[in-house]
Design an enzyme around this catalytic site. Structure first.
Site, mmCIF file in Angstrom:
data_model
loop_
_atom_site.group_PDB
_atom_site.id
_atom_site.type_symbol
_atom_site.label_atom_id
_atom_site.label_comp_id
_atom_site.label_asym_id
_atom_site.label_seq_id
_atom_site.Cartn_x
_atom_site.Cartn_y
_atom_site.Cartn_z
ATOM 1 N N HIS A 8 -19.685 -28.010 11.669
ATOM 2 C CA HIS A 8 -18.700 -26.975 12.019
ATOM 3 C C HIS A 8 -19.420 -25.736 12.530
ATOM 4 C CE1 HIS A 8 -14.572 -25.151 11.240
ATOM 5 N NE2 HIS A 8 -15.314 -24.093 11.530
ATOM 6 N N HIS A 10 -19.156 -23.107 16.209
ATOM 7 C CA HIS A 10 -18.625 -22.811 17.543
ATOM 8 C C HIS A 10 -19.794 -22.393 18.431
ATOM 9 C CE1 HIS A 10 -14.412 -22.769 16.095
ATOM 10 N NE2 HIS A 10 -14.987 -22.395 14.963
ATOM 11 N N GLU A 189 -7.788 -21.843 6.226
ATOM 12 C CA GLU A 189 -8.660 -20.660 6.206
ATOM 13 C C GLU A 189 -7.744 -19.448 6.040
ATOM 14 O OE1 GLU A 189 -12.261 -18.620 8.834
ATOM 15 O OE2 GLU A 189 -10.690 -19.740 9.876
#
Length: 330
Positions: A8, A10, A189
């Site tokens: 995970h 970006h 989240e």
């Protein structure tokens, strides 16, 4: 050194302040007020996004993106990582003036360069952005399904969890699933435990990005454990964005104790003053995890990775070697 794997991250959010400063010089931009003393500066979610968008705008060409992927993965390898998946965004490509194909090919070139230097394996997960709307997400899914880049192995949805509804994205995930791509989705989240439930009900992912708010519903935690859904947890990000007030409050140990499959990840590392190495150190310091338990987390990540079985077997065999058998930064 404990071998690590990341599921995970970006890629636009992985650019170090040093790399962003070099790109700013290349394009004649001033890094103030977004970078000071070699560190990103932000105070709330709005200023975080402003800093993120400033940095992302400095990656404009295929070589820029190849350099970004190479730089990040090479640094990961120095910290003992042997595998990384990162999220890509066709929307960023278009904003940069590149086609999604050129953007993806450039990032793939960066992965190849890092692998040649370090032995590090990397894959890409194409993402749609929730707050860009359903059609944008379906377009991203169609690209992911048709691009045929060998390193594009997954599809996901990121962005503001408070935008849209999981049932709006069912078709996008069907497109990706029919193409044989691995499925992950950001939930739990800022969206609360309900967003995790909705993801399981409508999207049926094998992994959930974050997922930590599931702790608010014990029945949901049991469901995650029973279904074997893997949680891509980013502890430092959760603290810096105030999803939880302290590591003592963070649910990672409770989710793990409940039988959930958990992994450690860095999200947008330099913005949260973290690295994958630090995430493992946080788990050791704050979650009382020993070396064997941390290696087990890496194993969970590799077992959940969106890779072919030959690559998975090779990665697991590296994990099973005696530490002295691992040479180089990997």
């Amino acid at each position: 050194m404990i071998l690590k794997a990341e599921l995970h991250c970006h890629i636009e959010g992985a650019a170090s302040p040093e790399l962003v400063a070099a790109q700013a010089m290349k394009y004649g931009r001033d890094v103030e007020p977004f970078i000071r003393n070699g560190s990103f500066v932000w105070h709330d979610f709005t200023t975080f996004l402003a800093a993120y968008d400033f940095a992302a705008d400095l990656f404009r060409t295929e070589e820029d993106y190849a350099l970004l992927a190479e730089h990040y993965l090479t640094g990961l390898a120095r910290d003992g990582a042997i595998y990384c998946e990162f999220f890509t965004s066709p929307d960023h490509a278009v904003k940069a003036g590149l086609s999604p194909e050129a953007y993806t090919g450039a990032l793939g070139e960066g992965i190849a360069r890092a692998r040649a230097k370090t032995g590090m394996e990397g894959r890409m997960i194409v993402t749609g952005v929730r707050h860009f709307g359903t059609e944008s997400i379906e377009e991203a899914a169609r690209f992911a399904a048709s691009c045929r880049h060998p390193l594009v192995t997954g599809f996901g949805v990121a962005g503001d969890e408070r935008s849209g509804s999981m049932k709006d994205y069912v078709r996008a995930f069907e497109i990706a699933r029919e193409a044989g791509l691995g499925i992950t989705v950001h939930a739990g989240e800022f969206g609360g435990w309900e967003s995790v439930r909705d993801a399981l009900d409508h999207v049926r992912p094998s992994r959930i990005g974050h997922g930590v708010r599931a702790i608010e519903n014990p029945d949901l935690v049991r469901r995650i454990a029973d279904e074997g859904v893997v949680l891509e947890i980013c502890p430092v990000s959760n603290i810096e964005l105030k999803v939880f007030s302290s590591y003592a409050d963070h649910p990672f140990p409770r989710l793990r104790a409940a039988g959930c499959k958990v992994t450690l990840n860095s999200d947008d590392p330099p913005y949260f003053w973290t690295t994958l190495q630090r995430e493992y150190e946080v788990a050791a310091e704050h979650f009382a995890m020993g070396e064997a338990e941390l290696v087990a987390v890496t194993r969970t990540a590799i077992e959940a990775a969106f890779v072919d079985e030959a690559t998975r077997g090779a990665l697991l065999s590296r994990l099973d070697r005696p530490p002295e058998a691992e040479s180089g930064p990997g």
